[in-house]
Design a protein around this motif. Sequence first.
Motif, PDB file in Angstrom:
ATOM      1  N   ASN A 173      21.055   0.565  -4.271  1.00  0.00           N
ATOM      2  CA  ASN A 173      22.340   1.387  -4.074  1.00  0.00           C
ATOM      3  C   ASN A 173      22.596   2.029  -5.345  1.00  0.00           C
ATOM      4  O   ASN A 173      23.404   3.075  -5.160  1.00  0.00           O
ATOM      5  CB  ASN A 173      23.216   0.397  -3.459  1.00  0.00           C
ATOM      6  CG  ASN A 173      22.911   0.153  -1.994  1.00  0.00           C
ATOM      7  OD1 ASN A 173      22.126   1.032  -1.139  1.00  0.00           O
ATOM      8  ND2 ASN A 173      23.714  -0.658  -1.327  1.00  0.00           N
ATOM      9  N   LEU A 174      22.878   1.137  -6.146  1.00  0.00           N
ATOM     10  CA  LEU A 174      23.463   1.623  -7.539  1.00  0.00           C
ATOM     11  C   LEU A 174      22.507   3.036  -7.897  1.00  0.00           C
ATOM     12  O   LEU A 174      23.091   4.215  -8.403  1.00  0.00           O
ATOM     13  CB  LEU A 174      23.601   0.803  -8.699  1.00  0.00           C
ATOM     14  CG  LEU A 174      24.374  -0.797  -8.573  1.00  0.00           C
ATOM     15  CD1 LEU A 174      24.127  -1.545  -9.510  1.00  0.00           C
ATOM     16  CD2 LEU A 174      25.675   0.078  -8.318  1.00  0.00           C
ATOM     17  N   CYS A 175      21.369   2.854  -7.992  1.00  0.00           N
ATOM     18  CA  CYS A 175      20.401   4.076  -8.492  1.00  0.00           C
ATOM     19  C   CYS A 175      20.530   5.147  -7.557  1.00  0.00           C
ATOM     20  O   CYS A 175      20.397   6.507  -8.012  1.00  0.00           O
ATOM     21  CB  CYS A 175      18.963   3.519  -8.569  1.00  0.00           C
ATOM     22  SG  CYS A 175      18.575   2.389 -10.227  1.00  0.00           S
ATOM     23  N   ALA A 176      20.711   4.909  -6.266  1.00  0.00           N
ATOM     24  CA  ALA A 176      21.110   6.000  -5.394  1.00  0.00           C
ATOM     25  C   ALA A 176      22.056   6.784  -5.928  1.00  0.00           C
ATOM     26  O   ALA A 176      22.283   8.185  -5.924  1.00  0.00           O
ATOM     27  CB  ALA A 176      21.372   5.524  -3.874  1.00  0.00           C
ATOM     28  N   VAL A 177      23.303   6.260  -6.263  1.00  0.00           N
ATOM     29  CA  VAL A 177      24.555   6.780  -6.526  1.00  0.00           C
ATOM     30  C   VAL A 177      24.174   7.420  -7.932  1.00  0.00           C
ATOM     31  O   VAL A 177      24.783   8.811  -8.119  1.00  0.00           O
ATOM     32  CB  VAL A 177      25.708   5.931  -6.771  1.00  0.00           C
ATOM     33  CG1 VAL A 177      26.973   6.339  -7.365  1.00  0.00           C
ATOM     34  CG2 VAL A 177      26.069   5.274  -5.459  1.00  0.00           C
ATOM     35  N   LEU A 178      23.674   6.725  -8.855  1.00  0.00           N
ATOM     36  CA  LEU A 178      23.373   7.714 -10.252  1.00  0.00           C
ATOM     37  C   LEU A 178      22.452   8.616 -10.010  1.00  0.00           C
ATOM     38  O   LEU A 178      22.607   9.557 -10.521  1.00  0.00           O
ATOM     39  CB  LEU A 178      22.867   6.364 -11.154  1.00  0.00           C
ATOM     40  CG  LEU A 178      23.662   5.211 -11.431  1.00  0.00           C
ATOM     41  CD1 LEU A 178      22.869   4.226 -12.423  1.00  0.00           C
ATOM     42  CD2 LEU A 178      24.901   5.693 -11.915  1.00  0.00           C
ATOM     43  N   ALA A 179      21.769   8.629  -9.325  1.00  0.00           N
ATOM     44  CA  ALA A 179      20.618   9.866  -9.060  1.00  0.00           C
ATOM     45  C   ALA A 179      21.215  10.971  -8.406  1.00  0.00           C
ATOM     46  O   ALA A 179      21.140  12.174  -8.860  1.00  0.00           O
ATOM     47  CB  ALA A 179      19.544   9.392  -8.176  1.00  0.00           C
ATOM     48  N   VAL A 180      22.144  10.819  -7.354  1.00  0.00           N
ATOM     49  CA  VAL A 180      22.857  11.895  -6.920  1.00  0.00           C
ATOM     50  C   VAL A 180      23.926  12.304  -7.831  1.00  0.00           C
ATOM     51  O   VAL A 180      23.909  13.993  -7.923  1.00  0.00           O
ATOM     52  CB  VAL A 180      23.637  11.500  -5.733  1.00  0.00           C
ATOM     53  CG1 VAL A 180      24.406  12.618  -5.210  1.00  0.00           C
ATOM     54  CG2 VAL A 180      22.563  11.167  -4.514  1.00  0.00           C
ATOM     55  N   THR A 181      24.696  11.725  -8.431  1.00  0.00           N
ATOM     56  CA  THR A 181      25.364  12.158  -9.625  1.00  0.00           C
ATOM     57  C   THR A 181      24.681  12.795 -10.659  1.00  0.00           C
ATOM     58  O   THR A 181      25.227  13.905 -11.246  1.00  0.00           O
ATOM     59  CB  THR A 181      26.339  11.033 -10.131  1.00  0.00           C
ATOM     60  OG1 THR A 181      26.618   9.967  -9.082  1.00  0.00           O
ATOM     61  CG2 THR A 181      27.410  11.413 -11.051  1.00  0.00           C
ATOM     62  N   GLU A 182      23.768  12.396 -11.217  1.00  0.00           N
ATOM     63  CA  GLU A 182      22.803  13.234 -12.223  1.00  0.00           C
ATOM     64  C   GLU A 182      22.508  14.576 -11.772  1.00  0.00           C
ATOM     65  O   GLU A 182      22.570  15.387 -12.348  1.00  0.00           O
ATOM     66  CB  GLU A 182      21.699  12.294 -12.736  1.00  0.00           C
ATOM     67  CG  GLU A 182      20.849  12.864 -13.814  1.00  0.00           C
ATOM     68  CD  GLU A 182      19.735  11.915 -14.206  1.00  0.00           C
ATOM     69  OE1 GLU A 182      19.086  12.541 -15.363  1.00  0.00           O
ATOM     70  OE2 GLU A 182      19.345  10.949 -13.737  1.00  0.00           O
ATOM     71  N   GLN A 183      22.028  14.444 -10.510  1.00  0.00           N
ATOM     72  CA  GLN A 183      21.512  15.723 -10.037  1.00  0.00           C
ATOM     73  C   GLN A 183      22.726  16.919  -9.664  1.00  0.00           C
ATOM     74  O   GLN A 183      22.660  18.072  -9.868  1.00  0.00           O
ATOM     75  CB  GLN A 183      20.879  15.561  -8.449  1.00  0.00           C
ATOM     76  CG  GLN A 183      20.494  16.609  -7.704  1.00  0.00           C
ATOM     77  CD  GLN A 183      19.240  17.659  -8.566  1.00  0.00           C
ATOM     78  OE1 GLN A 183      18.428  16.987  -9.005  1.00  0.00           O
ATOM     79  NE2 GLN A 183      19.437  18.777  -8.369  1.00  0.00           N
ATOM     80  N   GLU A 184      23.732  16.260  -9.243  1.00  0.00           N
ATOM     81  CA  GLU A 184      24.943  17.223  -8.994  1.00  0.00           C
ATOM     82  C   GLU A 184      25.868  17.624  -9.952  1.00  0.00           C
ATOM     83  O   GLU A 184      26.324  18.822 -10.017  1.00  0.00           O
ATOM     84  CB  GLU A 184      25.838  16.438  -7.914  1.00  0.00           C
ATOM     85  CG  GLU A 184      25.304  16.420  -6.561  1.00  0.00           C
ATOM     86  CD  GLU A 184      25.158  17.618  -5.774  1.00  0.00           C
ATOM     87  OE1 GLU A 184      25.188  18.666  -6.254  1.00  0.00           O
ATOM     88  OE2 GLU A 184      24.903  17.573  -4.309  1.00  0.00           O
TER      89      GLU A 184
END
Length: 358
Positions: free
Chosen positions: A66-77
Amino acid sequence: MWFGLVAALLLAGCATRAPLPVQRTPEQVRADIVARMPAKTSNREGWAADIQVAFFAQDIAPTPENLCAVLAVTEQESTFTADPRVPGLGKIAREEIDRRAASMHVPKLLVSAALRLRSPNGRRYAERIEHVRTERELSALFEDFIDMVPLGQRLFGGLNPVHTGGPMQVAIDFAEAHAQDYPYPVDGSIRHEVFTRRGGMYFGIAHLLGYPASYDAPLYRFADFNAGWYASRNAAFQAAVARASGIELALDGDLLLPGAPLDDPGATERAVRALRSQLGMGDAAIRRALEKGDGQDFEATDLYARVFELAEAAARQPLPRAVLPGIDLHSPKITRKLTTAWFANRVDDRWKRCMARH
């Protein structure tokens, strides 16, 4: 409350909440987030604090997935920028004003005169538009223009045309609809909070992880973040309808045409109705089932089960319960051909790198 976390929303597995085997302290969660963020991220501790609070406040399990899901989306956006710059935003804003004026037959001279007026901060509206760099700045500009200039009210009807913002590019109407448990004092409005790091992360995490899904891979949740909750599940259902009926459908995740009367259905509903004799369901029953398409309980309907039975019999093999929606992305901010599948795969690659960091 935060220290009494007793339930987990798993990213890619169960649709039900299950007790966490080990509960971590806020300090441990923050340290894990810092370790998983890209090394060049500024103020990693500040980002980690806001992310941890959002997880605990929403009772979402701070698992690595879950943490990596949030970090991945934030990095992309936004590459971890609370209020990211948007190239050409001033030009986009002026074109939107001109487009609306033209649609209402408002003379260009009247628009130019209105934009020469001084705004509450002392600068002319035209000057502010020319120098606007972020969605927060643009949202504030439109707030002033709508509140202070009669033409602004006429063009926009009191509705700010800036619809997304913040480090996860969350929809402002989504944030406003999910603000009942927001853990911070509100600075003016929820719209304003979206453009902050804490608010943008809180509502972005709610949009990404705040609903149960039965997906077997995080890829589909990333697609849903772009296309809407359960879009990947619904696209798979559309594919099954197409297989069973022989009617080609766009796999966009939209099961119903908004506002369509019962006697004038949209494409997916019309294709389902072509199967009514095999389904043993009338039009009204089909509509009631499809109306559940924005929630998980759609999967418990007879319609969902029966369509997949028919489709798998025709295919002579099991069919997936999630597929990437086939949606082209359109926005004044997008200057090349992009799709929901492109977005989901880009985020998934970042998620995998994040999972490997710790």
